[in-house]
Design a protein around this motif. Structure first.
Motif, short mmCIF file in Angstrom:
data_model
loop_
_atom_site.label_atom_id
_atom_site.label_comp_id
_atom_site.label_asym_id
_atom_site.label_seq_id
_atom_site.Cartn_x
_atom_site.Cartn_y
_atom_site.Cartn_z
N UNK A 35 0.84 -1.19 0.00
CA UNK A 35 0.00 0.00 0.00
C UNK A 35 0.88 1.25 0.00
N UNK A 36 0.42 2.26 -0.75
CA UNK A 36 1.15 3.53 -0.76
C UNK A 36 0.17 4.67 -0.62
N UNK A 37 0.70 5.81 -0.23
CA UNK A 37 -0.10 7.02 -0.06
C UNK A 37 -0.11 7.77 -1.38
N UNK A 38 -1.30 8.17 -1.82
CA UNK A 38 -1.45 8.89 -3.09
C UNK A 38 -2.04 10.27 -2.83
N UNK B 133 7.31 9.58 2.22
CA UNK B 133 7.48 8.13 2.04
C UNK B 133 6.71 7.77 0.77
N UNK B 134 7.32 7.99 -0.40
CA UNK B 134 6.58 7.85 -1.65
C UNK B 134 6.29 6.43 -2.10
N UNK B 135 7.01 5.47 -1.56
CA UNK B 135 6.81 4.10 -2.00
C UNK B 135 5.86 3.34 -1.09
N UNK B 136 6.03 2.04 -1.09
CA UNK B 136 5.19 1.17 -0.27
C UNK B 136 5.39 1.48 1.21
N UNK B 137 4.29 1.53 1.93
CA UNK B 137 4.32 1.81 3.36
C UNK B 137 4.54 0.52 4.14
N UNK B 138 5.39 0.59 5.15
CA UNK B 138 5.55 -0.57 6.01
C UNK B 138 4.45 -0.52 7.09
N UNK C 108 -8.03 14.69 -0.63
CA UNK C 108 -6.92 14.74 -1.59
C UNK C 108 -5.96 13.57 -1.41
N UNK C 109 -5.99 12.95 -0.25
CA UNK C 109 -5.12 11.80 0.01
C UNK C 109 -5.94 10.52 -0.02
N UNK C 110 -5.30 9.46 -0.49
CA UNK C 110 -5.92 8.14 -0.50
C UNK C 110 -4.83 7.10 -0.37
N UNK C 111 -5.24 5.91 -0.01
CA UNK C 111 -4.34 4.75 0.02
C UNK C 111 -4.63 3.91 -1.21
N UNK C 112 -3.61 3.51 -1.89
CA UNK C 112 -3.77 2.65 -3.08
C UNK C 112 -2.95 1.39 -2.90
N UNK C 113 -3.50 0.30 -3.37
CA UNK C 113 -2.82 -1.00 -3.29
C UNK C 113 -2.01 -1.23 -4.54
#
Length: 65
Positions: free
Chosen positions: A2-5, A37-42, A60-65
């Motif tokens: 998952x990452x933050x978009x 933290x632009x990549x995958x979140x731990x 404006x923010x979302x979590x994407x898989x």
């Protein structure tokens, strides 16, 4: 994973996400939101990212898989 978009067109620089997750995002001197933290979140960052997403009043923010 998952990452933050960020939808830059929606962001109004309220800063609530920065307050919710200061280790993940910040507003720069021009009030542009920067994802630190632009990549995958731990697992350690995932809860803070969820808090940041919930804090944004303009979604404006979302979590994407």
């Amino acid at each position: 994973m998952t990452r933050l978009h960020l939808d830059t067109n929606r962001c109004e620089a309220h800063g609530l996400c920065e307050q919710a997750a200061p280790d993940l995002v910040h507003l720069d001197d021009d009030d542009t939101l920067i994802i630190d933290v632009p990549g995958d979140l731990d697992a350690d960052h995932l809860d803070a990212a969820r808090d940041a997403v919930r804090a944004c009043p303009v979604t404006a923010l979302s979590l994407v898989e």
